[in-house]
Scaffold this motif. Sequence first.
Motif, PDB file in Angstrom:
ATOM      1  N   CYS A  16      96.649  56.985 -85.271  1.00 21.04           N
ATOM      2  CA  CYS A  16      96.930  57.970 -86.312  1.00 21.04           C
ATOM      3  C   CYS A  16      97.226  59.382 -85.818  1.00 21.04           C
ATOM      4  CB  CYS A  16      95.807  57.996 -87.343  1.00 21.04           C
ATOM      5  SG  CYS A  16      95.609  56.401 -88.169  1.00 21.04           S
ATOM      6  N   LEU A  19      99.651  61.285 -88.061  1.00 20.18           N
ATOM      7  CA  LEU A  19      99.182  61.988 -89.257  1.00 20.18           C
ATOM      8  C   LEU A  19      98.977  63.473 -89.008  1.00 20.18           C
ATOM      9  CD1 LEU A  19      96.503  59.494 -90.595  1.00 20.18           C
ATOM     10  CD2 LEU A  19      98.839  59.773 -91.385  1.00 20.18           C
ATOM     11  N   ASP A  28     101.697  59.666 -93.711  1.00 16.99           N
ATOM     12  CA  ASP A  28     100.423  59.420 -94.385  1.00 16.99           C
ATOM     13  C   ASP A  28     100.655  58.571 -95.630  1.00 16.99           C
ATOM     14  OD1 ASP A  28      97.779  59.479 -95.101  1.00 16.99           O
ATOM     15  OD2 ASP A  28      97.839  61.511 -95.906  1.00 16.99           O
TER      16      ASP A  28
END
Length: 171
Positions: A16, A19, A28
């Motif tokens: 992630c 993000l 996201d």
Amino acid sequence: MKQVAVRNIRLCTKDCLCLYVCPTGATDTENSIIDTTKCTGCKSCADACPNGAISMVPLSYPAQQKKQDDVIAILNAVSYRKMQAETIANQIACQAGNQTVQPLMQAIARSSRLIAEDLIREAGYMLPQSANAQDFLQGLLTNPPDDFPTEIVTELLTRIPCNETKEGIIQ
């Protein structure tokens, strides 16, 4: 040429980092599919991804390069042989009682399939923007099999328009 980010779900390990670097929040999402309507093509997410799961793709694709008929025939013949090799390898894998032979045959079957898919694509099929792929998808909508995801095919046809005519002339 404008590009947008796409994520290969198989490569994504949910680290992630994308993000944190995406300025628009396009990465996201609930379903892990990058929102191309928000993506500006800045490439920050692709650069930050430690697994190479994010790639940049163009919003519009070039027309497929036209192949000569004899080249198409050869590519189709070789892809047919690769499909036969996949079938044989799968049969051997199913019948193998040996723990060494079974995974080997499964790997051979998988590699034969990948080569066949590449050959078919090179022969002029299954590029989503090509006329023959569009005809194929339309055919699936005309007489869909049971439990066929017609809404996904319809969305593909809407999102990736054909960029060639039936005669192979670029539109």
